[in-house]
Design an enzyme around this catalytic site. Sequence first.
Site, PDB file in Angstrom:
ATOM      1  N   THR A 154     -36.731  30.039  -3.403  1.00  0.00           N
ATOM      2  CA  THR A 154     -37.944  30.033  -2.575  1.00  0.00           C
ATOM      3  C   THR A 154     -39.068  29.294  -3.277  1.00  0.00           C
ATOM      4  O   THR A 154     -39.142  29.318  -4.503  1.00  0.00           O
ATOM      5  CB  THR A 154     -38.358  31.500  -2.330  1.00  0.00           C
ATOM      6  OG1 THR A 154     -37.399  32.086  -1.485  1.00  0.00           O
ATOM      7  CG2 THR A 154     -39.724  31.638  -1.695  1.00  0.00           C
ATOM      8  N   ARG A 182     -31.347  38.576   9.483  1.00  0.00           N
ATOM      9  CA  ARG A 182     -32.073  39.145   8.338  1.00  0.00           C
ATOM     10  C   ARG A 182     -33.461  38.509   8.233  1.00  0.00           C
ATOM     11  O   ARG A 182     -33.628  37.319   8.445  1.00  0.00           O
ATOM     12  CB  ARG A 182     -31.316  38.879   7.040  1.00  0.00           C
ATOM     13  CG  ARG A 182     -32.154  39.250   5.814  1.00  0.00           C
ATOM     14  CD  ARG A 182     -31.619  38.649   4.541  1.00  0.00           C
ATOM     15  NE  ARG A 182     -32.412  39.063   3.398  1.00  0.00           N
ATOM     16  CZ  ARG A 182     -33.231  38.248   2.720  1.00  0.00           C
ATOM     17  NH1 ARG A 182     -33.356  36.990   3.060  1.00  0.00           N
ATOM     18  NH2 ARG A 182     -33.913  38.709   1.692  1.00  0.00           N
ATOM     19  N   ASP A 185     -38.727  38.293   2.839  1.00  0.00           N
ATOM     20  CA  ASP A 185     -40.097  38.743   2.557  1.00  0.00           C
ATOM     21  C   ASP A 185     -41.138  37.644   2.760  1.00  0.00           C
ATOM     22  O   ASP A 185     -42.333  37.922   2.871  1.00  0.00           O
ATOM     23  CB  ASP A 185     -40.194  39.187   1.087  1.00  0.00           C
ATOM     24  CG  ASP A 185     -39.858  38.016   0.150  1.00  0.00           C
ATOM     25  OD1 ASP A 185     -38.691  37.578   0.153  1.00  0.00           O
ATOM     26  OD2 ASP A 185     -40.758  37.518  -0.540  1.00  0.00           O
ATOM     27  N   THR A 203     -41.219  35.456  -5.084  1.00  0.00           N
ATOM     28  CA  THR A 203     -39.843  34.999  -4.903  1.00  0.00           C
ATOM     29  C   THR A 203     -38.921  36.067  -5.472  1.00  0.00           C
ATOM     30  O   THR A 203     -39.349  36.917  -6.249  1.00  0.00           O
ATOM     31  CB  THR A 203     -39.616  33.639  -5.600  1.00  0.00           C
ATOM     32  OG1 THR A 203     -38.254  33.251  -5.430  1.00  0.00           O
ATOM     33  CG2 THR A 203     -39.921  33.695  -7.081  1.00  0.00           C
ATOM     34  N   GLY A 204     -37.650  36.013  -5.067  1.00  0.00           N
ATOM     35  CA  GLY A 204     -36.697  37.007  -5.553  1.00  0.00           C
ATOM     36  C   GLY A 204     -35.965  37.636  -4.384  1.00  0.00           C
ATOM     37  O   GLY A 204     -35.886  37.051  -3.304  1.00  0.00           O
TER      38      GLY A 204
HETATM   39  N1  ASP Z   1     -37.319  35.900  -1.289  1.00  0.00           N
HETATM   40  C1  ASP Z   1     -36.298  35.122  -0.640  1.00  0.00           C
HETATM   41  C2  ASP Z   1     -35.532  35.991   0.329  1.00  0.00           C
HETATM   42  O1  ASP Z   1     -35.226  37.121   0.024  1.00  0.00           O
HETATM   43  C3  ASP Z   1     -35.326  34.504  -1.563  1.00  0.00           C
HETATM   44  C4  ASP Z   1     -35.902  33.848  -2.766  1.00  0.00           C
HETATM   45  O2  ASP Z   1     -37.016  34.121  -3.180  1.00  0.00           O
HETATM   46  O3  ASP Z   1     -35.223  33.008  -3.333  1.00  0.00           O
HETATM   47  O4  ASP Z   1     -35.195  35.526   1.379  1.00  0.00           O
END
Ligand code: ASP
Length: 280
Positions: A154, A182, A185, A203-204
Site C-alpha cells: 500500500t 473484502r 483499511d 499500511t499493513g
Molecule cells: N492495508 C492494506 C490492506 O489490508 C494492505 C497493505 O497495506 O499492504 O488491504
Amino acid sequence: MKIIIHGGFFSESDQSHEVKTAKQNSLKEIAEKAFQYLQTHSAFDTVAYAVSLLEDDPLYNAGIGSQIQSDGVIRMSAAIMNGETQKLSGVINIQNVKNPVFVAKDLIDEDDRVLGGNGAKKYATEHGFENFSTEIPQRRKEYEAKLNNGGKGTVGCVAIDKNGKLAVATSTGGKGFEIPGRISDSATVAGNYANEFCAVSCTGVGEDIVSNATAAKIVTRVTDGMSLETAFGKTFAELKAIDGFAGAIGIDRNGNVYHQDSYPTMVFASFDGEFFEVFS
Ligand code: ASP
C-alpha cells in the site's frame, strides 16, 4: 513544508537487494518531486499527486502493480482527507482505473463521498476516467502460481503545506488473494485520517489496522494534547497487544514528522527541502 510517503512493507518474496535499492531510489525521487509540487500547491493537492506517482510505479501494490484477488480480479481502494475541512472521500474495490486516488479526490465535493464497487467505477467513467488495466504480468504469474506475497505494498502520503494545513492520501491493491468483497483499511478512518492537528496514513494488515482504529486514534490523541511520538507509541503498543501487523506515517501541525511499524520493514521516505530520511 514537509512530506512523508510510504510504500508499504517488504514482503518475504521481495527481500532482494535490487528491489530494496529500487524502492529506496523511487521513494526518494517521488518525495523530492512531491516536495517541489508542495511549493506551489496545497497539502491536499500534493498528497493526491504523490500517491498518484506511487500508484504509477509497478513496484508498489497500488494502481499499476496491484495484487490480484482470489477470483482473479484486481479491486483497488483509495482515500484522501483534508485536515482543514476534515472531509474524507474515497473509493472501495474499484476496478480498471489507473489512479484510484484521483477518483477519491474528485469525490471530495460530493455529498456522497465514499463509493464502492460498480458505483465507484460508474462515477469514475462519468467523470472522464478511462478504462485502464492495472495488472502487470508478474502479479498474474504470482496469482497463477498461487503465490500470495501478502500485499503489504500500500502507498500513502502525509504533507503539511506553507500555510500549516495538513492532508493525507492512501491507496492500495489490497492483501492479494482476498475474498471478493473484502474491504481494506485504506479508505477508512483507521487507515487514513487527518484534522487540523495531525494527519496519518497506515499500511499493513487491514483487519489489524481497523481493529485498532490506528490512524484515527493517533490523530485523536495528538488533538487531545499528546505529542506525536507518544501518540504513535501508545497506539502501537495497543496494536502489539493484538499482535497486529501495521506501519504508519504522520505529521502534526507543528511540522513534526514520525513513523513507526510493528514489524520494522516499512518502506518510507520523508523530505523537508533539506533533509531526506529513507528506510534502510
Ligand atoms: N492495508 C492494506 C490492506 O489490508 C494492505 C497493505 O497495506 O499492504 O488491504
